[in-house]
Structure formats: C-alpha cells, structure tokens
Design an enzyme around this catalytic site. Structure first.
Site, PDB file in Angstrom:
ATOM      1  N   CYS A 167      -2.722   8.343   3.662  1.00 13.91           N
ATOM      2  CA  CYS A 167      -2.473   8.074   2.325  1.00 13.91           C
ATOM      3  C   CYS A 167      -3.871   8.406   1.768  1.00 13.91           C
ATOM      4  O   CYS A 167      -4.126   8.513   0.626  1.00 13.91           O
ATOM      5  CB  CYS A 167      -2.233   6.627   2.054  1.00 13.91           C
ATOM      6  SG  CYS A 167      -2.841   5.487   3.106  1.00 13.91           S
ATOM      7  N   GLU A 212       0.747  -1.103  -0.061  1.00 15.86           N
ATOM      8  CA  GLU A 212      -0.002   0.122  -0.033  1.00 15.86           C
ATOM      9  C   GLU A 212       0.920   1.122   0.049  1.00 15.86           C
ATOM     10  O   GLU A 212       1.603   1.515   0.903  1.00 15.86           O
ATOM     11  CB  GLU A 212      -0.836  -0.137   1.221  1.00 15.86           C
ATOM     12  CG  GLU A 212      -2.052   0.725   1.107  1.00 15.86           C
ATOM     13  CD  GLU A 212      -1.857   2.314   1.542  1.00 15.86           C
ATOM     14  OE1 GLU A 212      -1.652   3.047   0.695  1.00 15.86           O
ATOM     15  OE2 GLU A 212      -1.797   2.703   2.704  1.00 15.86           O
TER      16      GLU A 212
END
Length: 515
Positions: A320, A286
């Site tokens: 994020c 990720e």
C-alpha cells in the site's frame, strides 16, 4: 523499568552461513507443504470438509496447504468463546499479557528463516522482502509488549484537596482482525497482538490467499502460553463470515487492512446498530494508497531514480506504500525517467526462492488479470517505456512497467493498481509538483527528493500524507521509528507501530474518590 525497544536487524545474505540457513529453511518448508490446518475455536481444533487451498504464486500448481473453512456457525461459536475468554483475559495483568508477546517473538526469532521461507513460498516474497516481513512481525511483538507496560498504570491527572483522581485504560472487548495477504506475517501478527496485549480477545480472519502463515502464527501463540479462547482462528469467506462478524452485536471493534472498497464496505456495515448492541463499534482501518515520489530540480537525480525503482517494484509493487506515481520538475524529467528505465531493465525477475531474484510473481490470477488490464489502459494514456508484459503459464509474473508522459488525472495516476506499474508525469515547478501529488483521494505515503530546505519545509506542511520521507523511497517504515498510517481514503491514520496505536484498542476510565 521497561527495557528499551530495539529494531530486529535484517539478515545479511552475503554471508555464506546466512545463505545456507535460508536454503535449509526452504527445505524445511517444502517438507510440510500440502498439510491441512484446523480452525481454532476456544482452544479446540476443528476440521471442516470444505477447505481454503493456498497455492504458490510462483508455481501455481504447488499446494502450500489447506485450511479448514469456517461457516457462520463456526463464527458464532468463536464469538461466544471470545466473549467468555474476555471475562478473565481482561483481568490478566499487563505484564503477563506482554510476556506472551515476548515469548512469541523469541520463538519466531529462533525460527526466523523458516517463517521467511514460508513467506517466499506462500506469498511469493523474494528473500530480502520475506526477511523484512518476519523482522517486522518480531518488531511488532516486542514494541507493543513494551508499550503496554508503559500504559498499564494509566496517565497522571490532577487532584484537588481531599480528592484523589485516576485516569486509566481498560480493554474494549471482542475484536475482529481481518488481515491482508501482502504482509501476511507482519500485519497479521501486529494487528492481532495489539488487540490481545491490551486485554481484548479476538477472532482472526486472515486473507484467503495466505492462510498458512497465519495458522503457523496461531500455533506459536499457543506455544507461548496464550490461554484458550483469546485468539480464535476462523479463516473463511468475506461475504459469509466477514460480514457476519462485522455485523455481530458482540463485536466491539474491527481491525482491517485491505482495499479501499472492502474498507468502505466494513465502515458502512460497522456503523449500523444490530439488535442487542450497546456500543458504537470502533474501526481501525488501513485501506491502501496511490503514493507519489516528487523529484525537485535541485535533487540528487541518481538517488531519485534508485528510490523510485526500489519503491515501485519491491515485492512487485504489492505494498500500500509502493510508489505508483512519480512527479518530476520538467527541467530534470528526462534524466530521471531515463535513469529509472535503465535501472528497471537491470532488475532480476523470477523464482523468489532463488537468492538473486529481486522481483517475484504477483499474488494470484485475479491480481494478474487486473494489473494486465491496467497495463492496457496505460498504453492508451501514456508512453510505455519498459515492461508491459505478463506470463501466467507457470506463475503470475509481470515485468516491471513504466509509463511516461501521463496526465495527472489519468487512470494510471489516480487508481490503485497494486502491482509493478509506475506512472511518470512532469510539473513546471515544485509548487505544481506538490499540487499534483495531492490530487488523489488517498494520503498514505510520499517522498520528496530535493536539496532545497525551503522546499522540504513546504512539503512537510503541504504534502498531505500520513508518512512523508525526504531523500529516500516511500516504502520501508520501521516499527517504532516511522509509525505507519494515512489520511483520506487511505484509512483512519491509525499509525501502526506508533506510541498511540494501542490506545485504539482501549477505552479510558476516570475514577474520583473523595476523602
């Protein structure tokens, strides 16, 4: 029967008893600041002369603690411990492995405010953000434990007359967990226990800015009864220890959360075959995002402004999933922009250990410098509406910053800043807004604020992100409710907290018996 999963509730700090409990937890954490923490290799505690020192980003002279720093030799010793432990852990019943997770969740729940207070001190998280991080860690433990109980007997497949076929899952082997600093409990715990509950053994290398919360978590896993060697704690240099473990012939998989550049480096290195390696390494990654909120002409504009500010500036934009770009249809552009500026100017910025603080510091001097450089870039690319100032005299504080009238391809609209900076651009209509939203190399989260059902369905098909939200902000995915992971340069779309996440740590085996 597998008990149903229930999301861990967030704490209501308007209740005096909860407020007092958090203040007491902060005192508890302050009582053990500055302690040393050892490596844990095969159950053995190892102290090294060289330490990684963790500082409070809000009070940069305050030492949170010191962890021993692993060398290549320690990494190799940990790898051999994990290889050995895998021989028995892989054969341990799924129910036993799940029970370790449930016990860990119970311990953390009992000490919830203490873990959150440590997040406030080590990561600079205000109360609500820290509480949500701890709740998410508990959620991962509870959810993945239950998911393993559902997977333990495999999946039914067809059998012909005089034939019996089975399809079941077995663990991969030794995994390297490289966890981030922005969710130093939730993501660190989630990635670690997903690997462990599926029967793998792991080497945990946490982010060097937040290693104390990881050390505390390792202690809890031990308390919950995890056997020696299953979880090995090896904080260290990414270039020295990280590269060594990614390259290692005995590494079966890497679970990484972090920046695009580091993720690509791991992707490249893990694809190469080391001498003696007999498998293709699996990568679960990720890697960040450049997340857009699109505001349609047919929208609740107050909701839009509130969603933008909360998504852009929660935890100083260091998610994020944070909203770092806003695309507004031009007929309502000025209204949304001006209201977002008003709301931003009402935010409280300061010491995260104080209850009323909405936004604390950024994580360290490197982040402060990088974000302030982007602020200078923004001043040349767009119109500064608010913020644009930083103060690193006591901690690393940057005012929430909004730039307006940016070109869709400007650096502020394209590059991941990972700080409290958001850019606005206008679109002539909804079609163009979706085109602009898709014009980055990332594809993690996004949100669309609209009351137009046709536009919702258009976005559902055409807005290319892993997590798309309607009429709310683009942060705050909950385990089991909004499985999380993105497309393109945002990573491998691994969907943490989702029904197929554990399968990434397993391999399928078919057996067929002829009668």
């Amino acid at each position: 029967m597998v008990q149903p999963y229930k999301h861990e509730p967030f704490t209501d700090f308007t209740l005096e008893e909860n407020r007092q409990a958090y203040l007491k937890a902060l005192q508890t954490v302050e009582g053990y600041l500055g302690k040393d923490y050892d490596l844990v290799i095969g159950g053995e505690k190892i102290s090294t002369q060289e330490k990684i020192v963790s500082y409070n980003p809000a009070k940069k002279e305050e030492v949170i603690g010191r962890v021993s720093k692993a060398s290549k030799e320690h990494a190799e010793k940990a790898m051999q411990a994990a290889v050995e432990a895998f021989k028995t852990w892989k054969k341990t019943k799924a129910e036993v492995r799940a029970d370790v997770l449930f016990k860990t969740a119970t311990i953390i729940r009992r000490r919830k405010h203490e873990f959150s207070a440590l997040l406030t001190k080590e990561a600079g998280k205000p109360w609500r953000e820290a509480d949500a991080d701890t709740a998410e860690a508990i959620d991962f433990l509870e959810y993945y434990g239950r998911q393993m109980l559902l997977l333990k007997d495999g999946v039914s497949v067809q059998s012909r007359p005089n034939e019996f076929n089975r399809y079941h899952y077995i663990p991969l082997g030794v995994g390297i967990i490289i966890s981030p600093w922005n969710f130093p409990l939730a993501i660190m715990a989630g990635t670690t226990v997903a690997a462990i509950v599926t029967g793998n053994t792991v080497l945990l290398k946490p982010a060097s800015t937040t290693p104390i919360i990881a050390a505390k978590f390792v202690e809890v896993m031990e308390e919950a009864g995890l056997p020696k060697g299953v979880l090995n704690f090896v904080p260290g240099s990414g270039v020295e220890v990280g590269d060594y473990l990614v390259d290692h012939k005995d590494t079966r998989f890497i679970s990484f959360t972090g920046s695009r550049d580091v993720g690509l480096r791991i992707f490249d290195r893990s694809s190469k075959i080391s001498e003696g390696q007999i498998w293709l390494k699996r990568l679960i990654a990720e890697m960040g995002g450049k997340d857009t909120i699109v505001v349609d002409a047919e929208a609740d504009l107050e909701l839009a402004a509130q969603a933008i500010v909360a998504s852009a500036f929660g935890f100083s934009g260091q998610k994020c999933s944070a909203c770092s770009r806003v695309v507004v249809v031009e007929s309502v552009y000025d209204q949304v922009l001006n209201r977002a500026v008003e709301l931003t100017n009402q935010l409280t910025i300061g010491e995260p250990s104080e209850q009323g603080t909405f936004m604390g510091p950024v994580i360290d001097s490197h982040a402060f410098k990088k974000i302030m450089e982007y602020v200078d870039i923004g001043k040349g690319e767009g119109r500064l509406m608010t913020g644009g100032e930083g103060d690193d005299s006591k901690g690393y504080f940057i005012k929430p910053t909004i730039f307006a009238d940016l070109a869709p391809k400007s650096r502020i609209m394209q590059e991941e800043i990972f700080g409290p900076v958001v850019g606005f651009t206008k679109a002539k209509d909804f079609d163009e807004a979706i085109d602009i939203a898709n014009n980055t190399e990332y594809g993690l989260t996004g949100a669309v604020i609209t009351s137009n059902r046709a536009h919702m369905e258009q976005a559902r098909e055409d807005f290319h992100v892993g997590n798309l939200y309607f009429n709310r902000g683009c942060t705050g995915a909950i385990v089991g409710y909004q499985p999380f992971g993105g497309f393109n340069m945002s990573g491998t779309d691994s969907k943490a907290g989702g029904p197929d996440y554990l399968l990434l740590h397993l391999q399928a085996k078919t057996t067929s018996e002829l009668y």
